[in-house]
Enzyme design. Structure first.
Site, PDB file in Angstrom:
ATOM      1  N   ASP A 284       9.650 -16.570   5.921  1.00 22.36           N
ATOM      2  CA  ASP A 284      10.043 -16.310   4.507  1.00 22.36           C
ATOM      3  C   ASP A 284       8.776 -16.577   3.873  1.00 22.36           C
ATOM      4  O   ASP A 284       7.990 -17.732   3.864  1.00 22.36           O
ATOM      5  CB  ASP A 284      11.204 -17.326   4.313  1.00 22.36           C
ATOM      6  CG  ASP A 284      12.394 -17.036   4.922  1.00 22.36           C
ATOM      7  OD1 ASP A 284      12.569 -16.022   5.396  1.00 22.36           O
ATOM      8  OD2 ASP A 284      13.389 -17.760   5.131  1.00 22.36           O
TER       9      ASP A 284
ATOM     10  N   HIS B  12      15.178 -18.354  13.686  1.00 23.53           N
ATOM     11  CA  HIS B  12      14.733 -17.236  12.462  1.00 23.53           C
ATOM     12  C   HIS B  12      13.907 -16.087  13.095  1.00 23.53           C
ATOM     13  O   HIS B  12      12.943 -16.332  13.788  1.00 23.53           O
ATOM     14  CB  HIS B  12      13.669 -18.130  11.564  1.00 23.53           C
ATOM     15  CG  HIS B  12      13.547 -17.468  10.184  1.00 23.53           C
ATOM     16  ND1 HIS B  12      12.534 -17.838   9.307  1.00 23.53           N
ATOM     17  CD2 HIS B  12      14.012 -16.555   9.383  1.00 23.53           C
ATOM     18  CE1 HIS B  12      12.406 -17.105   8.145  1.00 23.53           C
ATOM     19  NE2 HIS B  12      13.488 -16.251   8.335  1.00 23.53           N
TER      20      HIS B  12
ATOM     21  N   HIS C 115      11.894 -12.111   3.096  1.00 23.26           N
ATOM     22  CA  HIS C 115      11.948 -12.328   4.538  1.00 23.26           C
ATOM     23  C   HIS C 115      11.148 -10.974   5.144  1.00 23.26           C
ATOM     24  O   HIS C 115      11.360  -9.755   4.688  1.00 23.26           O
ATOM     25  CB  HIS C 115      13.607 -12.333   4.950  1.00 23.26           C
ATOM     26  CG  HIS C 115      13.479 -12.222   6.454  1.00 23.26           C
ATOM     27  ND1 HIS C 115      13.636 -13.560   7.202  1.00 23.26           N
ATOM     28  CD2 HIS C 115      13.724 -11.547   7.451  1.00 23.26           C
ATOM     29  CE1 HIS C 115      13.582 -13.053   8.402  1.00 23.26           C
ATOM     30  NE2 HIS C 115      13.729 -11.822   8.707  1.00 23.26           N
TER      31      HIS C 115
ATOM     32  N   HIS D 268      13.549 -15.270  -2.004  1.00 25.74           N
ATOM     33  CA  HIS D 268      12.225 -15.477  -1.127  1.00 25.74           C
ATOM     34  C   HIS D 268      12.183 -14.118  -0.449  1.00 25.74           C
ATOM     35  O   HIS D 268      12.973 -13.186  -0.689  1.00 25.74           O
ATOM     36  CB  HIS D 268      12.412 -16.692  -0.166  1.00 25.74           C
ATOM     37  CG  HIS D 268      13.231 -16.239   0.878  1.00 25.74           C
ATOM     38  ND1 HIS D 268      14.504 -16.825   0.697  1.00 25.74           N
ATOM     39  CD2 HIS D 268      13.282 -15.745   2.082  1.00 25.74           C
ATOM     40  CE1 HIS D 268      15.342 -16.470   1.913  1.00 25.74           C
ATOM     41  NE2 HIS D 268      14.384 -15.681   2.802  1.00 25.74           N
TER      42      HIS D 268
HETATM   43 ZN    ZN Z   1      13.901 -15.458   6.615  1.00 26.81          ZN
END
Ligand code: ZN
Length: 254
Positions: free
Chosen positions: A151, A147, A228, A226
């Site tokens: 998030d 990642h 990011h 969500h």
């Molecule tokens: Zn993300």
């Protein structure tokens, strides 16, 4: 007697001339009303001169001269006092103006400082949210295998804020990021906002801390809505740095 008179005459004319000259001066001034009261004391001196029966002109002259001298001295003093008062008033005005100027400048400095602080302030991209997926969390969801941002929990349509002062350098479709915005921050770093349902800024636009730049969503490669969020050293993918440490280093509590 003649001797006395002669002596007196030698002395008198000069006194008289002076007196007359001054009296003329006084008379002239009287018409202006400046020292009109001088006439009364001069006349009042006459009876005493008559009583002595001697050298009345000298008596009158001396009295008038003394009064004129006193008057002139009083006038001079009054003039000096008036000048000193005027000077003091002028100095007071200048001091007041200087104090007002300093107060104004201090106020401007404080305003500039407040603005500078405001522009250096950082905020969360989603007010009151929390990190739902950590930086460098491993998942098959990311092509890199790790990642590249964090998030923030956010339902679709939640306001997304610029985390600080900067300029928008990129908006639009970002592949796996969906609709995204990239901002060049005032300190030269970059922040990125992905999966947006709506983009509210355009390239070149200046943004301030907390300014609404779009709405969160679920565009791109996601399993649910969500935000990011990435912090980067360049506008490009792959230059990511720890966004939580980044925000914390700018005073954001999370
Ligand atoms: Zn993300």
């Amino acid at each position: 007697m003649a001797f006395t008179c002669a002596t007196g005459k030698h002395r008198r004319p000069s006194r008289m001339q002076r007196t007359t000259a001054r009296a003329a001066g006084v008379a002239a001034l009287t018409t202006t009303g400046v020292i009109g009261t001088l006439a009364a004391p001069a006349l009042a001196a006459e009876p005493s001169a008559e009583q002595t029966g001697l050298t009345p002109v000298i008596t009158i002259g001396d009295t008038v001269a003394a009064q004129i001298d006193a008057q002139a001295a009083a006038q001079k003093q009054a003039a000096e006092e008036a000048a000193a008062r005027k000077q003091a008033e002028q100095a007071a005005r200048e001091r007041a103006a200087e104090a007002a100027k300093e107060a104004r400048e201090a106020k401007e400095r404080a305003a500039r400082e407040a603005e500078r602080k405001r522009l250096n302030t950082y905020v969360l991209p989603v007010t009151g949210s929390y990190v739902s997926t950590a930086y460098r969390a491993g998942s098959g969801l990311w092509s890199s295998g790790s990642h590249t941002g964090v998030d923030f929990h956010a339902a679709s349509g939640t306001t997304v804020h610029a985390v600080g002062t900067g300029t928008v350098v990129e908006t639009g479709w970002g592949g796996a990021y969906g609709n995204q915005i990239v901002i060049k921050m005032a300190d030269g770093t970059y922040t990125q906002y992905g999966h947006l349902s709506s983009i509210g800024v355009s390239v070149g636009q200046k943004v301030t801390p907390g300014q609404r730049i779009g709405l969160s969503g679920a565009t791109g490669n996601v399993t649910g809505p969500h935000l990011h969020f990435e912090a980067r050293t360049t506008p490009e993918y792959g230059s990511d740095i720890d966004p939580v440490a980044y925000l914390r280093s700018h005073g954001v509590r999370l």
